[in-house]
Design an enzyme around this catalytic site. Sequence first.
Site, PDB file in Angstrom:
ATOM      1  N   LYS A  11       0.746  -1.189  -0.108  1.00 52.41           N
ATOM      2  CA  LYS A  11       0.016  -0.035  -0.098  1.00 52.41           C
ATOM      3  C   LYS A  11       0.895   1.250  -0.016  1.00 52.41           C
ATOM      4  O   LYS A  11       2.195   1.259   0.239  1.00 52.41           O
ATOM      5  CB  LYS A  11      -0.980   0.030   1.281  1.00 52.41           C
ATOM      6  CG  LYS A  11      -1.951  -1.102   1.343  1.00 52.41           C
ATOM      7  CD  LYS A  11      -2.752  -1.357   2.369  1.00 52.41           C
ATOM      8  CE  LYS A  11      -3.742  -2.378   2.436  1.00 52.41           C
ATOM      9  NZ  LYS A  11      -4.697  -2.254   3.711  1.00 52.41           N
ATOM     10  N   TYR A  51     -12.325  -2.532  -2.912  1.00 52.51           N
ATOM     11  CA  TYR A  51     -12.872  -2.627  -1.316  1.00 52.51           C
ATOM     12  C   TYR A  51     -14.395  -2.534  -1.370  1.00 52.51           C
ATOM     13  O   TYR A  51     -14.967  -2.218  -0.328  1.00 52.51           O
ATOM     14  CB  TYR A  51     -12.494  -1.460  -0.833  1.00 52.51           C
ATOM     15  CG  TYR A  51     -10.738  -1.844  -0.050  1.00 52.51           C
ATOM     16  CD1 TYR A  51     -10.480  -2.919   0.539  1.00 52.51           C
ATOM     17  CD2 TYR A  51      -9.919  -0.919  -0.193  1.00 52.51           C
ATOM     18  CE1 TYR A  51      -9.329  -3.133   0.982  1.00 52.51           C
ATOM     19  CE2 TYR A  51      -8.526  -1.050   0.240  1.00 52.51           C
ATOM     20  CZ  TYR A  51      -8.359  -2.516   0.824  1.00 52.51           C
ATOM     21  OH  TYR A  51      -7.045  -2.553   1.334  1.00 52.51           O
ATOM     22  N   PHE A  59     -15.296   3.724   7.834  1.00 52.07           N
ATOM     23  CA  PHE A  59     -14.085   4.274   7.279  1.00 52.07           C
ATOM     24  C   PHE A  59     -13.931   3.974   6.058  1.00 52.07           C
ATOM     25  O   PHE A  59     -12.574   4.095   5.425  1.00 52.07           O
ATOM     26  CB  PHE A  59     -13.033   3.245   8.036  1.00 52.07           C
ATOM     27  CG  PHE A  59     -13.232   1.542   8.001  1.00 52.07           C
ATOM     28  CD1 PHE A  59     -12.629   0.939   6.720  1.00 52.07           C
ATOM     29  CD2 PHE A  59     -13.767   1.029   9.101  1.00 52.07           C
ATOM     30  CE1 PHE A  59     -12.981  -0.370   6.932  1.00 52.07           C
ATOM     31  CE2 PHE A  59     -14.005  -0.315   8.965  1.00 52.07           C
ATOM     32  CZ  PHE A  59     -13.392  -0.904   7.920  1.00 52.07           C
ATOM     33  N   ARG A  92      -0.835 -14.589   4.300  1.00 51.56           N
ATOM     34  CA  ARG A  92      -1.734 -13.940   5.516  1.00 51.56           C
ATOM     35  C   ARG A  92      -1.032 -14.058   6.707  1.00 51.56           C
ATOM     36  O   ARG A  92      -1.175 -13.051   7.736  1.00 51.56           O
ATOM     37  CB  ARG A  92      -3.176 -14.655   5.651  1.00 51.56           C
ATOM     38  CG  ARG A  92      -4.192 -14.170   4.340  1.00 51.56           C
ATOM     39  CD  ARG A  92      -4.850 -12.668   4.390  1.00 51.56           C
ATOM     40  NE  ARG A  92      -5.692 -12.374   5.634  1.00 51.56           N
ATOM     41  CZ  ARG A  92      -6.435 -11.389   5.573  1.00 51.56           C
ATOM     42  NH1 ARG A  92      -6.379 -10.590   4.508  1.00 51.56           N
ATOM     43  NH2 ARG A  92      -7.159 -10.980   6.440  1.00 51.56           N
ATOM     44  N   THR A  98      -5.224  -7.661  10.721  1.00 50.48           N
ATOM     45  CA  THR A  98      -5.881  -6.605  10.164  1.00 50.48           C
ATOM     46  C   THR A  98      -5.331  -5.313  11.043  1.00 50.48           C
ATOM     47  O   THR A  98      -4.947  -4.423  10.593  1.00 50.48           O
ATOM     48  CB  THR A  98      -7.212  -6.617   9.800  1.00 50.48           C
ATOM     49  OG1 THR A  98      -7.671  -7.785   9.060  1.00 50.48           O
ATOM     50  CG2 THR A  98      -7.719  -5.492   9.090  1.00 50.48           C
ATOM     51  N   ARG A 109       2.581  -6.471   9.432  1.00 52.83           N
ATOM     52  CA  ARG A 109       1.600  -5.381   9.795  1.00 52.83           C
ATOM     53  C   ARG A 109       2.044  -5.031  11.293  1.00 52.83           C
ATOM     54  O   ARG A 109       2.121  -3.742  11.701  1.00 52.83           O
ATOM     55  CB  ARG A 109       0.232  -5.791   9.666  1.00 52.83           C
ATOM     56  CG  ARG A 109      -0.308  -5.865   8.220  1.00 52.83           C
ATOM     57  CD  ARG A 109      -1.646  -6.531   8.034  1.00 52.83           C
ATOM     58  NE  ARG A 109      -2.302  -6.154   7.008  1.00 52.83           N
ATOM     59  CZ  ARG A 109      -3.448  -6.766   6.632  1.00 52.83           C
ATOM     60  NH1 ARG A 109      -4.093  -7.542   7.524  1.00 52.83           N
ATOM     61  NH2 ARG A 109      -4.180  -6.493   5.516  1.00 52.83           N
ATOM     62  N   ASN A 123      -2.106  -0.282   7.550  1.00 54.70           N
ATOM     63  CA  ASN A 123      -1.258  -1.749   7.637  1.00 54.70           C
ATOM     64  C   ASN A 123      -0.551  -2.073   6.493  1.00 54.70           C
ATOM     65  O   ASN A 123      -0.133  -3.238   6.382  1.00 54.70           O
ATOM     66  CB  ASN A 123      -2.420  -2.652   8.238  1.00 54.70           C
ATOM     67  CG  ASN A 123      -3.531  -2.696   7.260  1.00 54.70           C
ATOM     68  OD1 ASN A 123      -3.446  -2.291   6.079  1.00 54.70           O
ATOM     69  ND2 ASN A 123      -4.468  -3.403   7.356  1.00 54.70           N
ATOM     70  N   HIS A 126      -1.794  -5.374   1.789  1.00 56.45           N
ATOM     71  CA  HIS A 126      -2.980  -6.110   1.377  1.00 56.45           C
ATOM     72  C   HIS A 126      -2.764  -7.582   0.741  1.00 56.45           C
ATOM     73  O   HIS A 126      -1.589  -7.944   0.266  1.00 56.45           O
ATOM     74  CB  HIS A 126      -3.878  -5.604   0.221  1.00 56.45           C
ATOM     75  CG  HIS A 126      -5.093  -6.543  -0.240  1.00 56.45           C
ATOM     76  ND1 HIS A 126      -6.360  -6.578   0.449  1.00 56.45           N
ATOM     77  CD2 HIS A 126      -5.018  -7.409  -1.222  1.00 56.45           C
ATOM     78  CE1 HIS A 126      -7.115  -7.458  -0.134  1.00 56.45           C
ATOM     79  NE2 HIS A 126      -6.305  -7.979  -1.101  1.00 56.45           N
ATOM     80  N   GLU A 137      -9.834 -10.422  -7.048  1.00 53.27           N
ATOM     81  CA  GLU A 137      -9.010  -9.363  -6.933  1.00 53.27           C
ATOM     82  C   GLU A 137      -7.681  -9.469  -8.160  1.00 53.27           C
ATOM     83  O   GLU A 137      -7.585  -8.540  -8.889  1.00 53.27           O
ATOM     84  CB  GLU A 137      -8.143  -9.461  -5.932  1.00 53.27           C
ATOM     85  CG  GLU A 137      -9.280  -8.994  -4.620  1.00 53.27           C
ATOM     86  CD  GLU A 137      -8.682  -9.260  -3.111  1.00 53.27           C
ATOM     87  OE1 GLU A 137      -9.274  -9.011  -2.260  1.00 53.27           O
ATOM     88  OE2 GLU A 137      -7.465  -9.572  -3.126  1.00 53.27           O
TER      89      GLU A 137
HETATM   90  P1  IDP Z   1      -7.710  -7.504   5.519  1.00 55.26           P
HETATM   91  O1  IDP Z   1      -7.050  -6.371   4.602  1.00 55.26           O
HETATM   92  O2  IDP Z   1      -6.867  -7.905   6.596  1.00 55.26           O
HETATM   93  O3  IDP Z   1      -8.129  -8.487   4.631  1.00 55.26           O
HETATM   94  P2  IDP Z   1     -10.352  -6.066   5.542  1.00 55.26           P
HETATM   95  O4  IDP Z   1     -11.524  -6.525   6.455  1.00 55.26           O
HETATM   96  O5  IDP Z   1     -10.473  -6.718   4.282  1.00 55.26           O
HETATM   97  O6  IDP Z   1      -8.949  -6.647   6.030  1.00 55.26           O
HETATM   98  O7  IDP Z   1     -10.219  -4.515   5.289  1.00 55.26           O
HETATM   99  C1  IDP Z   1      -9.494  -3.845   4.436  1.00 55.26           C
HETATM  100  C2  IDP Z   1      -8.793  -2.868   4.928  1.00 55.26           C
HETATM  101  O8  IDP Z   1      -9.754  -1.726   5.605  1.00 55.26           O
HETATM  102  C3  IDP Z   1      -7.880  -3.116   5.912  1.00 55.26           C
HETATM  103  O9  IDP Z   1      -6.608  -3.902   5.353  1.00 55.26           O
HETATM  104  C4  IDP Z   1      -7.573  -2.098   6.776  1.00 55.26           C
HETATM  105  O10 IDP Z   1      -6.496  -0.897   6.140  1.00 55.26           O
HETATM  106  C5  IDP Z   1      -8.986  -1.147   6.705  1.00 55.26           C
HETATM  107  N1  IDP Z   1      -9.832  -1.788   7.754  1.00 55.26           N
HETATM  108  C6  IDP Z   1     -10.282  -2.778   8.098  1.00 55.26           C
HETATM  109  N2  IDP Z   1     -11.146  -2.837   9.002  1.00 55.26           N
HETATM  110  C7  IDP Z   1     -10.826  -1.654   9.833  1.00 55.26           C
HETATM  111  C8  IDP Z   1     -11.572  -1.190  11.116  1.00 55.26           C
HETATM  112  O11 IDP Z   1     -12.224  -1.651  11.930  1.00 55.26           O
HETATM  113  N3  IDP Z   1     -10.803   0.180  11.567  1.00 55.26           N
HETATM  114  C9  IDP Z   1     -10.148   0.860  10.596  1.00 55.26           C
HETATM  115  N4  IDP Z   1      -9.732   0.212   9.333  1.00 55.26           N
HETATM  116  C10 IDP Z   1     -10.011  -1.021   9.077  1.00 55.26           C
HETATM  117 MG    MG Z   2      -9.609  -8.207   3.011  1.00 51.80          MG
END
Ligand code: IDP
Ligand code: MG
Length: 168
Positions: A11, A51, A59, A92, A98, A109, A123, A126, A137
């Site tokens: 990212k 997304y 968010f 992962r 996350t 992360r 973080n 992705h 994706e």
């Molecule tokens: P992932 O990236 O671990 O698969 P996802 O739920 O797909 O997690 O969320 C995509 C991205 O959105 C995350 O990598 C993070 O940058 C952001 N994100 C996800 N959940 C939250 C949250 O609860 N608060 C703030 N940012 C979040």
């Molecule tokens: Mg995800």
Amino acid sequence: MKNEATLVIIKPDGLKKSLTGNILSRLSETKLKIIGAKVIQVNQDLARAHYHHLKEQPFFLELIKYISGELHGENRVMALIYWGTNAIGKVREIAGATNPEEADPVSIRGAYGRILTTGLFENVIHASSSDDEAEREIKLWFDPEEIVVDLYPAREGEMTKGNKRCWK
Ligand code: IDP
Ligand code: MG
């Protein structure tokens, strides 16, 4: 265990912090093969499509600003496809949870992520989280000819596709 493909995106914060080399080194511990890689600018359409499953989240708009580089004044991300046995789980695991605060401190992360004052999880990378998500994706981010393995069925297209630019 079957071979899987998974999409990794470094990212904008990862590029801004010059973490590309560190992240690629960590990912090489998986012994997976890179079968596609490129640096690209993420436009609004790509960001929202990537997304789309989070569009109801509070968010979401900030997340779009994040992945499209607006938060970091950095319009590049690096997209990679890793391929091999249990690729999705292996990547992962090294990526970490996350929420960077909850992520294992030695994960990518956990080591490099942070939570912004707005609450957004910044973080660094992705990583696809399931086979179906990876396929969706990878098809969104890559054209068939940009991948060195025939991952999914493709059809012959026209030589000049849409508004793609050609070299002079
Ligand atoms: P992932 O990236 O671990 O698969 P996802 O739920 O797909 O997690 O969320 C995509 C991205 O959105 C995350 O990598 C993070 O940058 C952001 N994100 C996800 N959940 C939250 C949250 O609860 N608060 C703030 N940012 C979040
Ligand atoms: Mg995800």
